[in-house]
Design a protein around this motif. Structure first.
Motif, PDB file in Angstrom:
ATOM      1  N   LEU A   1       0.827  -1.201   0.000  1.00 18.33           N
ATOM      2  CA  LEU A   1       0.000   0.000   0.000  1.00 18.33           C
ATOM      3  C   LEU A   1       0.865   1.256   0.000  1.00 18.33           C
ATOM      4  O   LEU A   1       0.556   2.239  -0.682  1.00 18.33           O
ATOM      5  CB  LEU A   1      -0.917  -0.007   1.224  1.00 18.33           C
ATOM      6  CG  LEU A   1      -1.979   1.096   1.288  1.00 18.33           C
ATOM      7  CD1 LEU A   1      -2.968   0.943   0.135  1.00 18.33           C
ATOM      8  CD2 LEU A   1      -2.726   1.052   2.628  1.00 18.33           C
ATOM      9  N   ASN A   2       1.959   1.226   0.760  1.00 15.14           N
ATOM     10  CA  ASN A   2       2.900   2.356   0.767  1.00 15.14           C
ATOM     11  C   ASN A   2       3.484   2.597  -0.622  1.00 15.14           C
ATOM     12  O   ASN A   2       3.692   3.748  -1.022  1.00 15.14           O
ATOM     13  CB  ASN A   2       4.036   2.089   1.754  1.00 15.14           C
ATOM     14  CG  ASN A   2       3.685   2.451   3.181  1.00 15.14           C
ATOM     15  OD1 ASN A   2       4.014   3.527   3.666  1.00 15.14           O
ATOM     16  ND2 ASN A   2       2.990   1.546   3.861  1.00 15.14           N
ATOM     17  N   LEU A   3       3.765   1.533  -1.338  1.00  9.32           N
ATOM     18  CA  LEU A   3       4.357   1.663  -2.670  1.00  9.32           C
ATOM     19  C   LEU A   3       3.319   2.048  -3.723  1.00  9.32           C
ATOM     20  O   LEU A   3       3.649   2.697  -4.720  1.00  9.32           O
ATOM     21  CB  LEU A   3       5.018   0.334  -3.069  1.00  9.32           C
ATOM     22  CG  LEU A   3       6.242  -0.078  -2.241  1.00  9.32           C
ATOM     23  CD1 LEU A   3       6.671  -1.501  -2.597  1.00  9.32           C
ATOM     24  CD2 LEU A   3       7.398   0.896  -2.450  1.00  9.32           C
ATOM     25  N   LEU A   4       2.072   1.664  -3.470  1.00 14.62           N
ATOM     26  CA  LEU A   4       1.018   1.894  -4.460  1.00 14.62           C
ATOM     27  C   LEU A   4       0.565   3.349  -4.499  1.00 14.62           C
ATOM     28  O   LEU A   4       0.288   3.899  -5.574  1.00 14.62           O
ATOM     29  CB  LEU A   4      -0.177   0.983  -4.144  1.00 14.62           C
ATOM     30  CG  LEU A   4      -1.382   1.071  -5.083  1.00 14.62           C
ATOM     31  CD1 LEU A   4      -1.003   0.593  -6.487  1.00 14.62           C
ATOM     32  CD2 LEU A   4      -2.549   0.242  -4.539  1.00 14.62           C
ATOM     33  N   ILE A   5       0.492   3.994  -3.334  1.00 13.71           N
ATOM     34  CA  ILE A   5      -0.023   5.360  -3.261  1.00 13.71           C
ATOM     35  C   ILE A   5       1.140   6.341  -3.369  1.00 13.71           C
ATOM     36  O   ILE A   5       2.081   6.288  -2.588  1.00 13.71           O
ATOM     37  CB  ILE A   5      -0.792   5.575  -1.948  1.00 13.71           C
ATOM     38  CG1 ILE A   5      -1.958   4.579  -1.869  1.00 13.71           C
ATOM     39  CG2 ILE A   5      -1.316   7.007  -1.853  1.00 13.71           C
ATOM     40  CD1 ILE A   5      -2.731   4.616  -0.582  1.00 13.71           C
ATOM     41  N   PRO A   6       1.100   7.250  -4.340  1.00 15.82           N
ATOM     42  CA  PRO A   6       2.261   8.089  -4.667  1.00 15.82           C
ATOM     43  C   PRO A   6       2.573   9.229  -3.704  1.00 15.82           C
ATOM     44  O   PRO A   6       3.614   9.852  -3.800  1.00 15.82           O
ATOM     45  CB  PRO A   6       1.887   8.651  -6.049  1.00 15.82           C
ATOM     46  CG  PRO A   6       0.388   8.681  -6.046  1.00 15.82           C
ATOM     47  CD  PRO A   6      -0.020   7.477  -5.268  1.00 15.82           C
ATOM     48  N   ASN A   7       1.676   9.512  -2.772  1.00 15.96           N
ATOM     49  CA  ASN A   7       1.866  10.658  -1.878  1.00 15.96           C
ATOM     50  C   ASN A   7       1.464  10.269  -0.462  1.00 15.96           C
ATOM     51  O   ASN A   7       0.395   9.681  -0.260  1.00 15.96           O
ATOM     52  CB  ASN A   7       1.024  11.840  -2.373  1.00 15.96           C
ATOM     53  CG  ASN A   7       1.161  13.070  -1.486  1.00 15.96           C
ATOM     54  OD1 ASN A   7       0.486  13.160  -0.464  1.00 15.96           O
ATOM     55  ND2 ASN A   7       2.004  14.005  -1.885  1.00 15.96           N
ATOM     56  N   PHE A   8       2.295  10.612   0.531  1.00 13.01           N
ATOM     57  CA  PHE A   8       2.019  10.199   1.904  1.00 13.01           C
ATOM     58  C   PHE A   8       0.723  10.795   2.436  1.00 13.01           C
ATOM     59  O   PHE A   8      -0.042  10.126   3.133  1.00 13.01           O
ATOM     60  CB  PHE A   8       3.175  10.600   2.823  1.00 13.01           C
ATOM     61  CG  PHE A   8       2.902  10.311   4.280  1.00 13.01           C
ATOM     62  CD1 PHE A   8       2.918   9.016   4.765  1.00 13.01           C
ATOM     63  CD2 PHE A   8       2.606  11.352   5.160  1.00 13.01           C
ATOM     64  CE1 PHE A   8       2.641   8.745   6.108  1.00 13.01           C
ATOM     65  CE2 PHE A   8       2.335  11.091   6.498  1.00 13.01           C
ATOM     66  CZ  PHE A   8       2.356   9.781   6.973  1.00 13.01           C
ATOM     67  N   TYR A   9       0.450  12.049   2.128  1.00 12.22           N
ATOM     68  CA  TYR A   9      -0.750  12.697   2.649  1.00 12.22           C
ATOM     69  C   TYR A   9      -2.005  12.096   2.025  1.00 12.22           C
ATOM     70  O   TYR A   9      -3.045  11.968   2.677  1.00 12.22           O
ATOM     71  CB  TYR A   9      -0.665  14.203   2.422  1.00 12.22           C
ATOM     72  CG  TYR A   9       0.528  14.795   3.124  1.00 12.22           C
ATOM     73  CD1 TYR A   9       0.500  15.006   4.501  1.00 12.22           C
ATOM     74  CD2 TYR A   9       1.701  15.086   2.435  1.00 12.22           C
ATOM     75  CE1 TYR A   9       1.608  15.512   5.171  1.00 12.22           C
ATOM     76  CE2 TYR A   9       2.808  15.588   3.097  1.00 12.22           C
ATOM     77  CZ  TYR A   9       2.757  15.796   4.462  1.00 12.22           C
ATOM     78  OH  TYR A   9       3.865  16.280   5.116  1.00 12.22           O
ATOM     79  N   LEU A  10      -1.906  11.699   0.771  1.00  8.53           N
ATOM     80  CA  LEU A  10      -3.000  10.973   0.130  1.00  8.53           C
ATOM     81  C   LEU A  10      -3.155   9.599   0.776  1.00  8.53           C
ATOM     82  O   LEU A  10      -4.270   9.104   0.970  1.00  8.53           O
ATOM     83  CB  LEU A  10      -2.722  10.828  -1.366  1.00  8.53           C
ATOM     84  CG  LEU A  10      -3.769  10.069  -2.188  1.00  8.53           C
ATOM     85  CD1 LEU A  10      -5.119  10.776  -2.122  1.00  8.53           C
ATOM     86  CD2 LEU A  10      -3.311   9.921  -3.639  1.00  8.53           C
ATOM     87  N   PHE A  11      -2.032   9.003   1.128  1.00  6.22           N
ATOM     88  CA  PHE A  11      -2.003   7.714   1.823  1.00  6.22           C
ATOM     89  C   PHE A  11      -2.796   7.791   3.131  1.00  6.22           C
ATOM     90  O   PHE A  11      -3.656   6.947   3.417  1.00  6.22           O
ATOM     91  CB  PHE A  11      -0.534   7.357   2.093  1.00  6.22           C
ATOM     92  CG  PHE A  11      -0.289   6.147   2.939  1.00  6.22           C
ATOM     93  CD1 PHE A  11      -0.432   4.867   2.412  1.00  6.22           C
ATOM     94  CD2 PHE A  11       0.120   6.274   4.260  1.00  6.22           C
ATOM     95  CE1 PHE A  11      -0.175   3.742   3.184  1.00  6.22           C
ATOM     96  CE2 PHE A  11       0.372   5.163   5.045  1.00  6.22           C
ATOM     97  CZ  PHE A  11       0.224   3.894   4.504  1.00  6.22           C
TER      98      PHE A  11
END
Length: 296
Positions: free
Chosen positions: A27-37
């Motif tokens: 999931l960390n690798l899939l979502i390109p932005n931490f805040y969006l994560f």
């Protein structure tokens, strides 16, 4: 910030806390932005809470459920701060939904998914076999109370904990060896919820009883934290069901002074916990300056 550093490390191909949990790493690798994560996890959490409340309570009970969720700092606030385990907890909520429908395949599938985000979800595997609609008779009630006192007053619980920790990652043993315990005052307060649920659980029927049993386990864990505080991390998988069980129990009590007194005591305890939380050295620095994804 610890989750931000983990996110950065995983995306840089480095070892990080939680990177051994395959689905969390993915999931960390899939979502390109931490805040969006963070936003996506928060939205998922809110949708699961909405699903849990809507599918188990009447509309007139929603306020009670939301009150418990928000006034107990160890629910909402901790959930939105413990991202990895919160994701696992959300999948456990979905798993329990299938348990109420007696669908073991889907239950164990979602528990397996939860374990992909936080290995501690393994504890929910044997719980399925406790989720039946059999009511508690006098013998079972007495056995529960007797076993609880046995675990609190003898070294038996410590022996069980050491055995269970062999099946969990090593850092859990580190937490245990710190020897942290809940205070006697906190344990005494927690006993209110234990006895409230235990002596009223047979008022529940069908799937309500399953949620009641999960909530009863939550209260037992909170009492056992008197000996080992780290067990509250396991309790996180059960505490969430209190937002369903407590409104159901109060709705089935006869209207009168006793119900008013019990509700006043419940509300008073939660207010006390809320005040205590924000004056506790463990939390005060982090939550006094609590940040959001919208903070610059």
């Amino acid at each position: 910030m610890s989750y931000y550093r983990t996110y950065e490390a995983i995306n840089a191909g480095q070892l990080a806390w939680g990177s051994s949990d395959i689905l969390y790493k993915s999931l960390n690798l899939l979502i390109p932005n931490f805040y969006l994560f963070v936003a996506i996890i928060s939205l998922f959490y809110l949708l699961v809470i909405f699903f849990l409340i809507k599918n188990n309570l009447h509309r007139k009970q929603y306020w009670f459920s939301i009150l418990i969720l928000l006034i107990n700092p160890y629910l909402f606030l901790i959930h939105l701060s413990s991202l990895r385990q919160t994701i696992a907890m959300c999948f456990i909520v979905i798993a329990v939904h299938f348990a109420t429908k007696r669908n073991p395949i889907m239950y164990f599938l979602f528990v397996l998914i939860a374990m992909g985000f936080h290995q501690s979800a393994l504890i929910m595997v044997p719980v399925y076999f406790l989720l039946n609609q059999n009511k508690l008779n006098v013998v079972k009630t007495t056995a529960i109370i007797g076993t609880l006192f046995l675990l609190l007053l003898t070294p038996l619980f410590d022996t069980i904990i050491r055995w269970v920790l062999d099946y969990f990652p090593r850092h859990y043993s580190y937490y245990y060896e710190q020897g942290l315990q809940n205070s006697l005052r906190s344990t005494f307060i927690s006993s209110f919820f234990f006895f409230l649920i235990l002596f009223n659980i047979n008022k529940l029927n069908g799937k309500e009883l399953l949620y009641g049993k999960l909530s009863l386990i939550a209260t037992i864990i909170s009492l056992l934290a008197y000996k080992v505080s780290m067990i509250t991390r396991i309790g996180m998988y059960f505490d969430i069901f209190l937002i369903v069980t407590l409104p159901l129990l109060f709705s089935k009590m006869k209207k009168g002074k006793i119900r008013v007194i019990l509700f006043a005591a419940l509300l008073g305890i939660y207010i006390l916990r809320y005040w205590s939380f924000f004056n506790n050295e463990v939390w005060i620095d982090a939550y006094r300056t609590y940040q959001t994804i919208l903070t610059k």
